[in-house]
Motif scaffolding. Structure first.
Motif, short mmCIF file in Angstrom:
data_model
loop_
_atom_site.label_atom_id
_atom_site.label_comp_id
_atom_site.label_asym_id
_atom_site.label_seq_id
_atom_site.Cartn_x
_atom_site.Cartn_y
_atom_site.Cartn_z
N LYS A 152 141.73 2.18 101.94
CA LYS A 152 142.20 0.81 101.71
C LYS A 152 143.70 0.66 101.90
CE LYS A 152 138.55 -0.37 98.36
NZ LYS A 152 138.27 -0.73 96.94
N TYR A 153 144.44 1.74 101.62
CA TYR A 153 145.90 1.64 101.70
C TYR A 153 146.47 2.82 102.50
CZ TYR A 153 144.65 -1.31 97.73
OH TYR A 153 144.07 -2.25 96.91
N PRO A 154 146.03 2.95 103.77
CA PRO A 154 146.44 4.12 104.57
C PRO A 154 147.94 4.21 104.85
CG PRO A 154 145.39 2.46 105.95
CD PRO A 154 145.20 2.02 104.54
N ASP A 155 148.62 3.08 104.80
CA ASP A 155 150.05 3.08 105.10
C ASP A 155 150.91 3.13 103.84
OD1 ASP A 155 149.49 2.85 107.86
OD2 ASP A 155 149.28 0.67 107.67
N SER A 156 150.29 3.23 102.69
CA SER A 156 151.06 3.26 101.45
C SER A 156 151.66 4.64 101.22
CB SER A 156 150.17 2.89 100.26
OG SER A 156 149.26 3.95 99.97
N GLU A 157 152.62 4.70 100.32
CA GLU A 157 153.26 5.97 100.00
C GLU A 157 152.34 6.89 99.21
OE1 GLU A 157 156.33 5.61 96.79
OE2 GLU A 157 155.90 3.46 97.00
N TYR A 158 151.20 6.38 98.76
CA TYR A 158 150.29 7.18 97.94
C TYR A 158 149.16 7.81 98.77
CZ TYR A 158 152.74 4.18 94.70
OH TYR A 158 153.73 3.51 94.04
N ALA A 159 149.01 7.39 100.01
CA ALA A 159 147.90 7.87 100.84
C ALA A 159 148.02 9.38 101.09
CB ALA A 159 147.87 7.11 102.16
N LYS A 160 149.21 9.86 101.38
CA LYS A 160 149.38 11.29 101.67
C LYS A 160 149.05 12.14 100.44
CE LYS A 160 152.69 14.66 103.46
NZ LYS A 160 154.07 14.87 103.99
N SER A 161 149.54 11.73 99.28
CA SER A 161 149.23 12.46 98.05
C SER A 161 147.73 12.41 97.76
CB SER A 161 150.01 11.85 96.88
OG SER A 161 149.68 12.49 95.67
N ALA A 162 147.11 11.26 98.02
CA ALA A 162 145.67 11.13 97.79
C ALA A 162 144.89 12.08 98.70
CB ALA A 162 145.23 9.69 98.03
N MET A 163 145.34 12.23 99.94
CA MET A 163 144.66 13.14 100.86
C MET A 163 144.76 14.59 100.39
SD MET A 163 145.26 11.67 104.75
CE MET A 163 146.96 11.13 104.58
N MET A 164 145.92 14.96 99.90
CA MET A 164 146.10 16.32 99.40
C MET A 164 145.20 16.57 98.19
SD MET A 164 150.26 16.71 99.73
CE MET A 164 150.23 18.28 98.86
N LYS A 165 145.16 15.63 97.30
CA LYS A 165 144.31 15.78 96.10
C LYS A 165 142.83 15.73 96.47
CE LYS A 165 147.48 14.24 92.49
NZ LYS A 165 148.70 14.58 93.25
N PHE A 166 142.49 14.96 97.49
CA PHE A 166 141.10 14.91 97.95
C PHE A 166 140.66 16.29 98.41
CE2 PHE A 166 137.67 14.32 100.92
CZ PHE A 166 136.92 13.28 100.40
N ASP A 167 141.50 16.95 99.18
CA ASP A 167 141.18 18.30 99.66
C ASP A 167 141.01 19.28 98.50
OD1 ASP A 167 141.19 17.46 102.28
OD2 ASP A 167 143.25 18.12 102.68
#
Length: 282
Positions: A152-167
């Motif tokens: 939903k928010y791929p360009d937000s500053e939280y997307a990268k952190s979310a991807m790391m936590k997802f992994d």
């Protein structure tokens, strides 16, 4: 004059904080001044004061929630709602943090703070992920919520952190399967162990546990006398993780029985190997 003015503002803020500290509805002692006698901004400032000075996130959450109650649908209520979610999260009250964050996302999906609220919602699940042996329901919920942030928010500053936590959360699920599979393997329950390792290979193939899962499959299938499956699992391991110590161990096991890693038969492992060759796996 400027210094006097700043001093007056500071004294005023401290006086306001002192008055609000004893307001009814927050367990105050002695003062019966209701919060509705104060503006939304004043109550908001008290919430910030509890966070920054007293470091009492639970108290701060109370003040922010009162703004939502007393001044609903105002700009201050919107600002207070995301701060309420943050305060509850800081207090490790994850259930209330989720509730506040979800309300913000529902009420203000297009707001600039919606990405942060969605991220807080995900964190309220992620930060509760415990040791591998615990129930994994929260891990699944964390994965879904983290995916929402990413999609939903791929360009937000939280997307990268979310991807790391997802992994990391995905790895956590694979670790659970591996722990159970190793237990069954150590007890000689080979079929049950194979079922667990198969889940890792098929469903969690991008995690760090895939090489070990393939090696454990080699061990389990050899123990059952299923040579076709054992050599095929080793072939997959060698094709994708030839430098892994687990491949060296599997190779040694096979050579000890006069076998070589190769594809045999038409098992689920053979199908995975063919997908690997075509680049549809990993």
């Amino acid at each position: 004059m400027a210094g006097c003015k700043r001093g007056a503002i500071l004294v005023g803020s401290m006086m306001l904080a002192t008055i609000l500290a004893g307001c009814s509805g927050n367990g105050g002692s002695g003062t019966n001044v209701p919060l509705d006698n104060f503006t939304a901004e004043q109550i908001y400032q008290r919430g910030e004061y509890e966070l920054e000075t007293n470091r009492k996130p639970k108290d701060a959450a109370h003040y922010f929630s009162e703004i939502e109650r007393l001044y609903p649908y105002t700009e201050w209520a919107k600002r207070a709602l995301v701060m309420e979610a943050y305060s509850y999260h800081q207090a490790r009250d994850y259930e209330n943090a989720r509730g506040a964050a979800q309300r913000f996302v529902d009420l203000y999906p297009g707001d600039q703070d919606a990405a942060y609220a969605q991220y807080l919602l995900a964190l309220s699940y992620y930060d509760q992920i415990e040791a591998v042996g615990r129930d994994q329901g929260l891990t699944f919920q964390a994965l879904q919520s983290l995916r929402d942030v990413i999609e939903k928010y791929p360009d937000s500053e939280y997307a990268k952190s979310a991807m790391m936590k997802f992994d990391l959360a995905f790895d956590h699920l694979a670790a659970k399967e591996m722990e159970i599979g190793r237990f069954y393997l150590s007890r000689g329950h080979y079929t049950a162990a194979i079922n667990r390792f198969r889940v890792v290979v098929e469903d969690y193939q991008t995690t760090t546990y895939t090489p070990e899962a393939l090696h454990r499959l080699v061990e389990a299938y050899l123990a059952l006398g299923f040579e076709n499956e054992a050599v095929t699992a080793a072939a997959i391991l060698g094709h994708n993780f030839q430098s892994s110590p687990f491949y060296q161990d599997s190779y040694a096991l096979l050579r000890g029985r006069g076998l070589e890693p190769e594809v045999r038969g038409d098992s689920w492992l053979s199908r995975i190997y063919r997908q690997t060759i075509r680049g549809e796996w990993l």
